[in-house]
Design an enzyme around this catalytic site. Structure first.
Site, PDB file in Angstrom:
ATOM      1  N   GLN A 242       0.739  -1.474   0.001  1.00  0.00           N
ATOM      2  CA  GLN A 242       0.040   0.183   0.070  1.00  0.00           C
ATOM      3  C   GLN A 242       0.863   1.356   0.089  1.00  0.00           C
ATOM      4  OE1 GLN A 242      -2.701  -2.324   3.243  1.00  0.00           O
ATOM      5  NE2 GLN A 242      -3.319   0.046   3.205  1.00  0.00           N
ATOM      6  N   PHE A 273      -5.908  -3.780   3.640  1.00  0.00           N
ATOM      7  CA  PHE A 273      -6.600  -3.511   4.787  1.00  0.00           C
ATOM      8  C   PHE A 273      -5.491  -2.836   6.030  1.00  0.00           C
ATOM      9  CE2 PHE A 273      -8.565  -7.553   3.401  1.00  0.00           C
ATOM     10  CZ  PHE A 273      -9.834  -7.102   2.756  1.00  0.00           C
ATOM     11  N   GLU A 277       0.686  -1.703   4.493  1.00  0.00           N
ATOM     12  CA  GLU A 277       1.066  -0.522   4.519  1.00  0.00           C
ATOM     13  C   GLU A 277       2.750  -0.204   4.812  1.00  0.00           C
ATOM     14  OE1 GLU A 277       0.360   4.017   6.686  1.00  0.00           O
ATOM     15  OE2 GLU A 277      -1.370   2.314   6.630  1.00  0.00           O
ATOM     16  N   ARG A 355      -5.116   8.346  16.853  1.00  0.00           N
ATOM     17  CA  ARG A 355      -6.416   8.082  16.417  1.00  0.00           C
ATOM     18  C   ARG A 355      -7.364   7.703  17.401  1.00  0.00           C
ATOM     19  NH1 ARG A 355      -9.168   8.530  11.222  1.00  0.00           N
ATOM     20  NH2 ARG A 355      -7.398   9.327  10.414  1.00  0.00           N
ATOM     21  N   ARG A 387      -7.657  -1.462   8.852  1.00  0.00           N
ATOM     22  CA  ARG A 387      -9.218  -0.678   8.472  1.00  0.00           C
ATOM     23  C   ARG A 387      -9.562  -0.284   9.851  1.00  0.00           C
ATOM     24  NH1 ARG A 387     -13.424  -3.476   4.519  1.00  0.00           N
ATOM     25  NH2 ARG A 387     -14.115  -1.452   3.587  1.00  0.00           N
ATOM     26  N   PHE A 389      -7.729   1.834  11.770  1.00  0.00           N
ATOM     27  CA  PHE A 389      -6.530   2.479  12.413  1.00  0.00           C
ATOM     28  C   PHE A 389      -6.608   2.836  13.671  1.00  0.00           C
ATOM     29  CE2 PHE A 389      -2.901   5.211  12.331  1.00  0.00           C
ATOM     30  CZ  PHE A 389      -1.935   4.392  11.542  1.00  0.00           C
ATOM     31  N   ALA A 556      -5.988   5.405   5.771  1.00  0.00           N
ATOM     32  CA  ALA A 556      -6.887   6.514   6.237  1.00  0.00           C
ATOM     33  C   ALA A 556      -8.005   6.936   5.347  1.00  0.00           C
ATOM     34  CB  ALA A 556      -5.520   7.749   6.802  1.00  0.00           C
ATOM     35  N   GLU A 758     -12.792   3.163   5.521  1.00  0.00           N
ATOM     36  CA  GLU A 758     -12.729   2.983   6.972  1.00  0.00           C
ATOM     37  C   GLU A 758     -13.896   2.910   7.877  1.00  0.00           C
ATOM     38  OE1 GLU A 758      -8.107   3.019   8.115  1.00  0.00           O
ATOM     39  OE2 GLU A 758      -8.844   4.902   7.795  1.00  0.00           O
TER      40      GLU A 758
END
Length: 807
Positions: A242, A273, A277, A355, A387, A389, A556, A758
């Site tokens: 990703q 998902f 990343e 987050r 997903r 995060f 994100a 997300e």
């Protein structure tokens, strides 16, 4: 789009491909285009641009790329213990195996032995300290994948390790004060004394703890990288990732190269998902290091077991909380401690916890609140993006509190939730001081409450339970508010390239990656709309670090927001040049030239788009352009945890009804009604698919997907589909009503749409709290069920036993 598919069409891949080929006719693109204005290409339901390729088996993934002559295969030797010190390796025994070409350890890495995404604390190959069972210690390069795997499997017999007891749970790490990052604190005080004083003065107080498990990404395509040495020491890496730019940087550091000597490419992934990343970095680095060492192409493809044992997943959380509330259920003060299982290194645990803390409020005004976040360091795989995060882990804590407060007061949980909703012009500032200026939560929930017939169904559930001693039903409505943007300001930027060829066809390249979510479809729609051409005229190419540089991760939920705007910028520049050319050739004002339906109207004449492109080429007009976009209005003080970290909020709500068997703990979702806010959707069909997928995936997290580590050895025992259970088609409810909320994004997002990747993962909170409601019915809702997540059958039986005992 919600009409049932004729099963006869799905009997063969060829039949399904034909079904998808004619999808445009079923969706009635022409009718939707007319509704959105003549020539519109956005706001229209279109099939995924690769859908036919997917089902026909023609879509190219990394493992489908034809292997070059001389390609070798790599496998990783993994640590058999969870904690200790590596004191010796007999790698010559591995090298002696027929077919093995080389065996590499940390000392063979030419550059930096690190693949940490933010903090450099994550070795590519073990260099002394053993951190978790399954940690890569050495890499085997062999003539075939089977030889490489069989050789790597002998790790236990060639490694000498001084083992120590592992730390496995977040509570253990918290008790030891063992963290991968410094603790975080976020507070908001409206009265003297803050949260503690507000709780102490409140008419009612609630104190408790809660556990939420982690979740495996379970992408269909596992981690894979294919590295090909190029001239002058350069490296070309095909990687299922990703974040191609981060892979470029990691590989460059590992090989001690400059970024311009590393080329990373990804056409598509079979799911990501968040698991691809940052964590694709280890495999990209190992493949590149191996290819550099043997001067031949090397492919590293994990099987599912090794993928589970090496990579991290969604962070599990443990919470301790105390709240004060009044007779109506208003939360007057709240204090919460959140401890995550970070794993052995930092990875993305810091942003995930940030987050989580920024989503503890979810849809609710919390006047006095104090939050404390700890990222526990454990001898487990290093957990990472997934997903949502951290947003789901933060929001579920306040939802658990709301549900319990309602039960303590004997009120409908929806009424307590509505009592605490953010307001329109007051009670509309988050604990981190961002104003909730686009609040539609009450309107959206009211619409869903009416369309789902929530009140009548609540009464029907109570009537059923009154006469059913074994089977109990439950129902719940859960709302969501989800912030859209990266927590880190400078990640909120994107670039794109658009090329128009002399035959009128168009190629677009952008920095986002396609993992099945329809990003390329949406970006192509944006470009087609901007240039007034058919969707079929636009082709999106592989994400490529040699085309668009310095890109952010596709994460994100920002993929379409960022890359759509960048592609629109590039296409608009070309359109303006073409308009000027048309006016110069045919008269009139450039501002009056109109592009639509593959035609160009200029000074009373209509010409084909391709004709104008040919004329522009003759006139030496630049027919390609780069585009750029940076999200405006963002700010964040990391130390104070205050600012405007989000460009806007997405909203949604779901009603779920379940039935449980009180004797076995089995349960079934009977019906789900969803209303989700996607702004002015770029592609309703794709967005509805994302909502449905996120709902089922989140339901799996909260009900069936249980991760278990052996308490002594630290081995992940749920490391394969035989022991780790994701939802199947049989878990979808027989009644599944999904609608998109009508309304534009008040911010200037791409065509006033909203991100949809997300946020809907929070919708299945309604499933968990419906199960909780059903368990509560066992004792006539007099006792609060201590239900943990995931709510497996065992967890449901434990909660039923506790409720019955308390009665």
């Amino acid at each position: 789009m919600n009409k049932p598919i004729d099963a006869r069409l799905l009997q063969t891949a060829e039949a399904f491909a034909d079904y998808l080929k004619n999808a445009a006719a079923r969706i009635d693109v022409a009718a939707e285009a007319k509704a959105h204005g003549d020539g519109a290409r956005v706001g229209i339901s279109r099939p995924h641009e690769s859908a036919q390729l997917h089902v026909a088996g023609e879509a190219t993934y990394i493992d489908d790329i034809p292997e070059l002559a001389g390609t070798l295969h790599c496998a990783l030797g993994l640590s058999p213990v969870a904690n200790g010190r590596l004191t010796g390796m007999n790698l010559d025994a591995i090298r002696a195996i027929p077919g093995v070409v080389a065996v590499l350890s940390a000392s063979d890495i030419p550059g930096t032995n690190d693949c940490g995404s933010i903090i450099h604390d994550d070795p590519i190959l073990c260099q002394g300290d053993i951190r978790h069972l399954g940690q890569p210690v050495f890499a085997v390069i062999a003539e075939t994948r089977d030889i490489a795997r069989r050789a790597a499997a002998k790790a236990k017999s060639v490694l000498t390790i001084d083992a120590e007891p592992p730390v496995l749970t977040p509570r253990q790490a918290h008790e030891k004060g063992q963290y991968v990052l410094p603790p975080m604190h976020l507070e908001r005080t409206t009265n003297e004394g803050g949260a503690k004083a507000a709780i102490a003065k409140a008419p009612h107080r609630l104190k408790g703890s809660f556990d939420v498990g982690g979740q495996e990404q379970f992408y269909l395509e596992g981690q894979i990288s294919y590295a090909i040495p190029k001239e002058a020491g350069a490296m070309h890496v095909y990687c299922s990732t990703q974040h191609p730019s981060e892979m470029q940087h990691m590989v460059a550091h590992a090989l001690h190269l400059h970024a311009n000597e590393v080329h990373v490419e990804c056409r598509r992934m079979g799911g990501g998902f968040g698991g691809k990343e940052s964590q694709s970095g280890l495999f990209a680095c190992v493949a590149a290091i191996a290819a550099n060492h043997v001067k031949r192409p090397v492919k590293l493809r994990l099987d599912r077991d090794d993928d589970f044992m090496i990579t991290g997943r969604r962070h599990c959380f443990w919470y301790e909380y105390e709240v004060g509330y009044d007779d109506e259920g208003h939360i007057l003060g709240a204090e919460i401690t959140m401890v995550s299982r970070a794993g052995h290194s930092a990875d993305l645990s810091g942003p995930v916890m940030t987050r989580a803390m920024c989503h503890f409020d979810n849809a609710y005004w919390l006047p006095d609140v104090s939050m404390h976040g700890y990222s526990g360091k454990t001898n487990t795989q290093s957990n990472t993006a997934f997903r949502g995060f951290g947003g789901p882990q933060g929001a579920i804590a306040i939802e658990n509190i709301m549900d319990t407060v309602a039960r303590k007061l004997g009120r409908d949980p929806l009424d307590v939730r509505r009592t605490n909703f953010y307001g329109k012009t007051e009670r509309n500032v988050t604990p981190y001081e961002q104003v909730v200026s686009d609040n539609i939560i009450d309107k959206l929930v009211t619409q869903l409450e009416d369309s789902s017939d929530y009140r009548a169904r609540r009464a029907a559930v109570e009537a059923f339970n009154a006469t059913s001693p074994v089977l109990k039903r439950g129902i719940a409505l859960a709302p969501l508010k989800f912030g859209i943007s990266f927590n880190v300001k400078h990640f909120n930027q994107a670039g794109a390239l658009v090329h128009v060829y002399t035959d009128g066809s168009i190629l677009v390249n952008h920095g986002g990656t396609e993992m099945g979510q329809g990003l390329n479809t949406k970006v192509a729609q944006v470009v087609a709309h901007e240039l007034g051409v058919s969707f079929e005229s636009v082709r999106a190419t592989a994400t490529d670090t040699t085309k668009v540089a310095n890109t952010s991760a596709t994460a994100a939920s920002t993929g379409a927001d960022l890359n759509g705007k960048a592609a629109q910028d590039a296409a608009r520049q070309i359109r303006e040049r073409l308009a000027a050319c048309a006016a110069a050739r045919h008269g009139g004002e450039a501002s009056a030239v109109r592009f639509a339906n593959d035609k160009v109207e200029v000074n009373g004449r209509t010409i084909d788009f391709a004709t104008l492109v040919g004329e522009a080429y003759i006139d030496r007009v630049q027919l390609w352009s780069d585009g750029f976009y940076a999200t405006p209005g963002l700010s964040w003080d990391r130390e104070k945890m205050k600012g405007n970290p989000f460009y806007y909020f997405a909203y949604g709500a779901a009603v779920s009804e379940v039935v449980i068997d009180t004797l076995t703990g089995e349960w079934k979702l009977l019906r789900a009604d969803i209303l989700h806010d996607a702004g002015r959707s770029l592609n309703p069909a794709v967005d509805i698919g994302q909502v449905e997928g996120a709902f089922i995936q989140g339901m799996g997290w909260l009900t069936t997907e249980e991760l278990v580590w052996h308490p002594q050895s630290g081995k992940l025992t749920t490391h394969a589909p035989s022991t780790y259970k994701i939802p199947t088609a049989n878990d979808c409810p027989p009644v599944f009503n999904v609608q998109l909320f009508e309304g534009d994004n008040f911010q200037d997002s791409i065509h006033r749409s909203k991100a949809v990747g997300e946020p809907p993962l929070l919708l299945p909170f309604s499933v968990f709290y419906a199960i909780r409601d059903a368990v509560s019915a066992v004792a006539n809702h007099k006792n609060d069920p201590p239900l943990r997540a995931p709510a497996t059958s065992e967890a449901i039986l434990d909660a039923i036993t506790a409720v019955q005992s308390a009665a």
